[in-house]
Design a protein around this motif. Structure first.
Motif, mmCIF file in Angstrom:
data_model
loop_
_atom_site.group_PDB
_atom_site.id
_atom_site.type_symbol
_atom_site.label_atom_id
_atom_site.label_comp_id
_atom_site.label_asym_id
_atom_site.label_seq_id
_atom_site.Cartn_x
_atom_site.Cartn_y
_atom_site.Cartn_z
ATOM 1 N N CYS A 221 33.625 130.500 94.969
ATOM 2 C CA CYS A 221 33.633 130.482 96.349
ATOM 3 C C CYS A 221 33.330 129.071 96.963
ATOM 4 C CB CYS A 221 32.546 131.331 96.756
ATOM 5 S SG CYS A 221 32.400 131.400 98.844
ATOM 6 N N CYS B 70 29.738 129.583 98.997
ATOM 7 C CA CYS B 70 28.261 129.975 98.408
ATOM 8 C C CYS B 70 28.343 129.697 96.748
ATOM 9 C CB CYS B 70 27.829 131.339 98.713
ATOM 10 S SG CYS B 70 28.794 132.506 97.747
ATOM 11 N N CYS C 103 35.140 136.326 98.949
ATOM 12 C CA CYS C 103 33.841 136.159 98.382
ATOM 13 C C CYS C 103 33.111 137.527 98.480
ATOM 14 C CB CYS C 103 33.262 134.808 98.688
ATOM 15 S SG CYS C 103 31.324 134.809 98.025
ATOM 16 N N CYS D 90 29.500 136.480 100.263
ATOM 17 C CA CYS D 90 29.367 135.647 101.671
ATOM 18 C C CYS D 90 30.506 135.987 102.608
ATOM 19 C CB CYS D 90 29.182 133.981 101.627
ATOM 20 S SG CYS D 90 30.664 133.134 101.117
HETATM 21 ZN ZN LIG Z 1 30.724 132.911 99.185
#
Ligand SMILES: [Zn+2]
Length: 330
Positions: A38, A41, A60, A63
């Motif tokens: 991602c 994050c 993701c 997040c």
């Molecule tokens: Zn993420």
């Protein structure tokens, strides 16, 4: 502001055809696509969201950032930006045809907002540097307002750097990652992050080159904004390989904080969400959300009386897809 004023329909239709040719060429080199974690994050937990124009979009699980994965490598993207017919068409036809409207509807309000934010956060009215200055229209508008002592365009494209110089703007013809920003009070970056292979590298380099407490202001799409959340893959903004990363207020903040910035304000002053969804409804695009009667009621039946205030409601509550983030270098 109306979409037609900044994106003339006939030219946009031609651009879509050119874009389809560009995409066909890049997809032939699919073997050179790279799988990534991602971009916000760095979690590897993700699930397939949808496929559009041959590109896989993943979301993701940690997040909620949406991103193209696997994505064209850096080299492939560089080739795309160098050779793309649709981007050349945008620069040669669409931008010149809409520059006047863009100047009054986008660049002038943008310049005013930047100055307002600098006053709010008590930033010295010294030097502003705009990354990816393009045609220099924003630099011109902010210069006219006579707030900053100096305006610098950072523009790596030789052709565009020349356009900026012709407009009387001082240009550093270089990738922003390689520019010393110590003497800059405000760094701006409009609609750039979504195009980058790995935005973290760009943001960390920037933060490293900036002075403590200087301001960084960026714009990017908000995947949790009204038009993107409602339309999903039907949105014209969901467009590979141009747009690779779709953050939201939470995930962009996480990314910035990890790169040495402190996020001091998030806002979504968008003007087009309601109109974009309304257009799709009127075009009778498929998509289950568009048949939802309440959205149709607001955006079609009640458009004249509540359309405007609905858009204001979205913008005022950070629910528009046009995201601004103001961050301070820690
Ligand atoms: Zn993420």
């Amino acid at each position: 502001m109306k979409e037609e004023e900044i994106r003339p329909g006939n030219l946009m239709a031609e651009n879509s055809k050119l874009h389809a040719k560009d995409v066909a060429e890049i997809l032939i080199r699919r073997k050179e696509f790279k799988k990534i974690a991602c971009p916000a994050c760095e979690s590897k937990k993700q699930k397939f969201a949808f496929k559009k124009d041959g590109f896989n979009f993943a979301v993701c699980l940690k997040c909620g950032t949406l991103f193209i994965n696997p994505r064209p490598s850096r080299e492939l993207l560089a080739d795309f930006y160098k050779n793309s017919r649709s981007i050349r068409h945008w620069s040669d036809k669409i931008f010149p045809a809409s520059e006047k409207q863009r100047r009054s509807q986008i660049f002038y309000p943008r310049a005013k907002r930047i100055i307002g934010l600098c006053k709010k956060f008590k930033i010295k009215n010294g030097v502003l540097a705009d990354i990816g200055a393009g045609f220099g229209t924003f630099c011109q508008e902010v210069k006219k307002l006579n707030f900053f002592k100096e305006i610098i365009a950072i523009e790596p494209s030789k052709k565009l750097a020349q356009v900026c110089r012709q407009k009387g703007i001082f240009v550093i013809e270089e990738m922003a990652e390689n520019v010393n920003l110590e003497k800059i009070d405000v760094v701006t970056s409009f609609e750039l992050l979504e195009h980058l292979f790995w935005p973290k590298n760009f943001l960390c380099a920037l933060s490293k080159n900036m002075s403590k407490n200087s301001l960084f202001i960026l714009t990017t799409p908000n995947i949790r904004g009204f038009d993107l959340l409602t339309l999903g893959e039907l949105s014209n903004n969901i467009k590979g390989p141009n747009h690779l990363n779709y953050f939201h207020p939470g995930s962009i903040s996480l990314l910035l904080e990890g790169c040495g910035f402190e996020v001091v304000e998030v806002l979504t002053p968008g003007k087009l969400d309601a109109e974009l969804v309304r257009k799709k409804i009127l075009q009778d695009d498929p998509g289950i959300f568009l048949n939802r009667p309440f959205i149709r009621h607001i955006l079609v039946d009640k458009w004249k009386s509540v359309g405007n205030s609905f858009q204001h409601f979205l913008a005022d509550n950070n629910l528009s897809s046009h995201l601004w983030v103001v961050a301070k270098k820690k």
